[in-house]
Design a protein around this motif. Structure first.
Motif, PDB file in Angstrom:
ATOM      1  N   ASP A  38       0.992  -1.197  -0.032  1.00  0.00           N
ATOM      2  CA  ASP A  38      -0.142   0.115   0.058  1.00  0.00           C
ATOM      3  C   ASP A  38       0.776   1.385   0.149  1.00  0.00           C
ATOM      4  N   ASN A  39       2.120   1.124   0.032  1.00  0.00           N
ATOM      5  CA  ASN A  39       3.199   2.306   0.175  1.00  0.00           C
ATOM      6  C   ASN A  39       2.733   3.294   1.392  1.00  0.00           C
ATOM      7  N   VAL A  40       2.380   2.551   2.379  1.00  0.00           N
ATOM      8  CA  VAL A  40       2.435   3.309   3.807  1.00  0.00           C
ATOM      9  C   VAL A  40       3.233   2.828   4.765  1.00  0.00           C
ATOM     10  N   PRO A  41       3.752   3.806   5.844  1.00  0.00           N
ATOM     11  CA  PRO A  41       4.874   3.342   6.623  1.00  0.00           C
ATOM     12  C   PRO A  41       4.216   2.445   7.973  1.00  0.00           C
ATOM     13  N   GLU A  42       2.668   2.576   7.974  1.00  0.00           N
ATOM     14  CA  GLU A  42       2.176   1.874   9.096  1.00  0.00           C
ATOM     15  C   GLU A  42       2.096   0.465   9.085  1.00  0.00           C
ATOM     16  N   VAL A  43       2.326  -0.552   9.933  1.00  0.00           N
ATOM     17  CA  VAL A  43       2.026  -1.734   9.852  1.00  0.00           C
ATOM     18  C   VAL A  43       0.775  -2.049  11.163  1.00  0.00           C
ATOM     19  N   LEU A  44      -0.286  -2.503  10.733  1.00  0.00           N
ATOM     20  CA  LEU A  44      -1.462  -2.562  11.532  1.00  0.00           C
ATOM     21  C   LEU A  44      -1.446  -4.124  12.122  1.00  0.00           C
ATOM     22  N   PRO A  45      -2.028  -4.389  13.138  1.00  0.00           N
ATOM     23  CA  PRO A  45      -2.348  -5.858  13.769  1.00  0.00           C
ATOM     24  C   PRO A  45      -3.329  -6.393  13.015  1.00  0.00           C
ATOM     25  N   GLY A  46      -3.141  -7.545  12.436  1.00  0.00           N
ATOM     26  CA  GLY A  46      -4.165  -8.189  11.582  1.00  0.00           C
ATOM     27  C   GLY A  46      -5.188  -9.019  12.425  1.00  0.00           C
ATOM     28  N   LEU A  47      -5.958  -9.797  12.016  1.00  0.00           N
ATOM     29  CA  LEU A  47      -6.785 -10.516  12.590  1.00  0.00           C
ATOM     30  C   LEU A  47      -6.304 -11.781  13.492  1.00  0.00           C
ATOM     31  N   ASN A  48      -5.173 -12.131  13.125  1.00  0.00           N
ATOM     32  CA  ASN A  48      -4.273 -13.162  13.746  1.00  0.00           C
ATOM     33  C   ASN A  48      -4.813 -14.308  13.759  1.00  0.00           C
ATOM     34  N   TYR A  49      -5.900 -14.883  12.892  1.00  0.00           N
ATOM     35  CA  TYR A  49      -6.378 -16.129  12.786  1.00  0.00           C
ATOM     36  C   TYR A  49      -5.501 -17.227  12.477  1.00  0.00           C
ATOM     37  N   VAL A  50      -4.238 -16.909  11.846  1.00  0.00           N
ATOM     38  CA  VAL A  50      -3.090 -18.026  11.411  1.00  0.00           C
ATOM     39  C   VAL A  50      -1.813 -17.288  11.997  1.00  0.00           C
ATOM     40  N   ASN A  51      -0.780 -18.187  12.120  1.00  0.00           N
ATOM     41  CA  ASN A  51       0.504 -17.991  12.661  1.00  0.00           C
ATOM     42  C   ASN A  51       1.536 -17.829  11.766  1.00  0.00           C
ATOM     43  N   PHE A  52       1.412 -17.390  10.446  1.00  0.00           N
ATOM     44  CA  PHE A  52       2.042 -17.281   9.350  1.00  0.00           C
ATOM     45  C   PHE A  52       1.775 -16.118   8.353  1.00  0.00           C
ATOM     46  N   ALA A  53       2.618 -15.631   7.714  1.00  0.00           N
ATOM     47  CA  ALA A  53       2.207 -14.380   6.780  1.00  0.00           C
ATOM     48  C   ALA A  53       1.884 -15.059   5.332  1.00  0.00           C
ATOM     49  N   ILE A  54       1.558 -14.064   4.423  1.00  0.00           N
ATOM     50  CA  ILE A  54       1.180 -14.677   3.059  1.00  0.00           C
ATOM     51  C   ILE A  54       1.842 -13.578   2.062  1.00  0.00           C
ATOM     52  N   GLN A  55       2.316 -14.185   1.167  1.00  0.00           N
ATOM     53  CA  GLN A  55       2.858 -13.208  -0.229  1.00  0.00           C
ATOM     54  C   GLN A  55       2.143 -13.555  -1.235  1.00  0.00           C
ATOM     55  N   ALA A  56       1.114 -12.663  -1.632  1.00  0.00           N
ATOM     56  CA  ALA A  56       0.249 -13.239  -2.809  1.00  0.00           C
ATOM     57  C   ALA A  56       1.030 -12.641  -4.113  1.00  0.00           C
ATOM     58  N   HIS A  57       0.528 -13.121  -5.304  1.00  0.00           N
ATOM     59  CA  HIS A  57       0.774 -12.713  -6.637  1.00  0.00           C
ATOM     60  C   HIS A  57       2.170 -12.821  -6.875  1.00  0.00           C
ATOM     61  N   TYR A  58       2.802 -14.201  -6.414  1.00  0.00           N
ATOM     62  CA  TYR A  58       4.083 -14.521  -6.844  1.00  0.00           C
ATOM     63  C   TYR A  58       4.135 -14.945  -8.263  1.00  0.00           C
ATOM     64  N   LYS A  59       5.294 -14.287  -8.938  1.00  0.00           N
ATOM     65  CA  LYS A  59       5.472 -14.135 -10.400  1.00  0.00           C
ATOM     66  C   LYS A  59       4.406 -13.781 -11.233  1.00  0.00           C
ATOM     67  N   SER A  60       3.752 -12.824 -10.761  1.00  0.00           N
ATOM     68  CA  SER A  60       2.580 -12.111 -11.550  1.00  0.00           C
ATOM     69  C   SER A  60       3.423 -10.764 -12.090  1.00  0.00           C
ATOM     70  N   THR A  61       3.319 -10.807 -13.360  1.00  0.00           N
ATOM     71  CA  THR A  61       3.777  -9.600 -14.222  1.00  0.00           C
ATOM     72  C   THR A  61       2.992  -8.268 -13.691  1.00  0.00           C
ATOM     73  N   ARG A  62       2.037  -8.428 -13.314  1.00  0.00           N
ATOM     74  CA  ARG A  62       1.036  -7.330 -12.872  1.00  0.00           C
ATOM     75  C   ARG A  62       1.580  -6.820 -11.509  1.00  0.00           C
ATOM     76  N   PHE A  63       2.393  -7.679 -10.649  1.00  0.00           N
ATOM     77  CA  PHE A  63       2.674  -7.290  -9.387  1.00  0.00           C
ATOM     78  C   PHE A  63       4.038  -7.495  -9.332  1.00  0.00           C
ATOM     79  N   LYS A  64       5.002  -6.431  -9.619  1.00  0.00           N
ATOM     80  CA  LYS A  64       6.262  -6.326  -9.598  1.00  0.00           C
ATOM     81  C   LYS A  64       7.113  -6.693  -8.441  1.00  0.00           C
ATOM     82  N   LEU A  65       6.381  -6.472  -7.400  1.00  0.00           N
ATOM     83  CA  LEU A  65       7.176  -6.810  -5.867  1.00  0.00           C
ATOM     84  C   LEU A  65       7.347  -8.219  -5.861  1.00  0.00           C
ATOM     85  N   ALA A  66       6.532  -9.108  -6.347  1.00  0.00           N
ATOM     86  CA  ALA A  66       6.803 -10.452  -5.919  1.00  0.00           C
ATOM     87  C   ALA A  66       6.911 -10.940  -7.310  1.00  0.00           C
TER      88      ALA A  66
END
Length: 212
Positions: A138-166
């Protein structure tokens, strides 16, 4: 709790089949509450939300009702969620979505709703289920607490040409450096299925687990 945390939505038949199995009903009987709130900040996001909703309708489910928790009062959206079998939280701006989930009252009522309903997350909708919003784009400096339903993180859109960061593994490793949780890196054909704490990666795409 039953969670289907996707990168790009129900993009292949194995993900659709998993949803039906998790709900325990034929698709034609399933009622879905569709939350597009993460995409409210720009027209491109709204177009993406409409595309997602049309795709869900195309599956032949019983009904899909839009529930914008940012614009609807709680007395309007809560009965729709109560009637649904699936709470489908679409992608967009993770920070905005998490803020709206908290301010609308959904955060406090969602655990009870999910005792008997399936949660489907798409990108931002999946991110908010994790411990925090640190991997948002989101290009914002703040990190908000999530819902914490799981104890892992997710990186979406891996190898997507529409999502250059991943787009590459090196880029993913760079942007996730310092993340204190295991990270499921998912392309748009993959999802993490969580049923009462049991974790399974499903779909027909490419994924990997970065365990810090």
């Amino acid at each position: 709790m039953r969670l289907l945390l996707t990168s790009g939505g129900l993009t292949n038949q194995s993900l659709v089949d998993a949803l039906g199995q998790m709900v325990g009903l034929p698709l034609r009987e399933i009622k879905i509450a569709f939350i597009p709130t993460a995409s409210n900040l720009d027209m491109a996001g709204k177009a993406y939300a409409l595309q997602q909703k049309l795709a869900i309708n195309g599956l032949g489910v019983s009904e899909v009702k839009t529930v914008d928790i940012e614009k609807m009062p709680r007395e309007k959206w809560q009965p729709i969620l109560e009637e649904a079998h699936v709470i489908y939280v679409n992608g967009g701006n993770t920070t905005h979505l998490m803020q709206c989930v908290a301010s609308s009252g959904l955060q406090e009522t969602l655990p009870r709703l999910l005792e008997s309903r399936v949660y489907v997350g798409v990108s931002a909708g999946s991110y908010i289920c994790t411990p925090d919003t640190g991997l948002n784009s989101d290009n914002v400096p703040e990190v908000l607490p999530g819902l914490n339903y799981v104890n892992f993180a997710i990186q979406a859109h891996y190898k997507s040409t529409r999502f250059k960061l991943a787009e590459t593994l090196d880029l993913v490793k760079a942007r996730t450096k310092g993340c204190p949780y295991p990270i499921y890196v998912l392309d748009d054909q993959s999802a993490v299925k969580v049923v009462d704490g049991a974790i399974e990666v499903i779909g027909k795409g490419e994924w990997l687990l970065l365990d810090k």
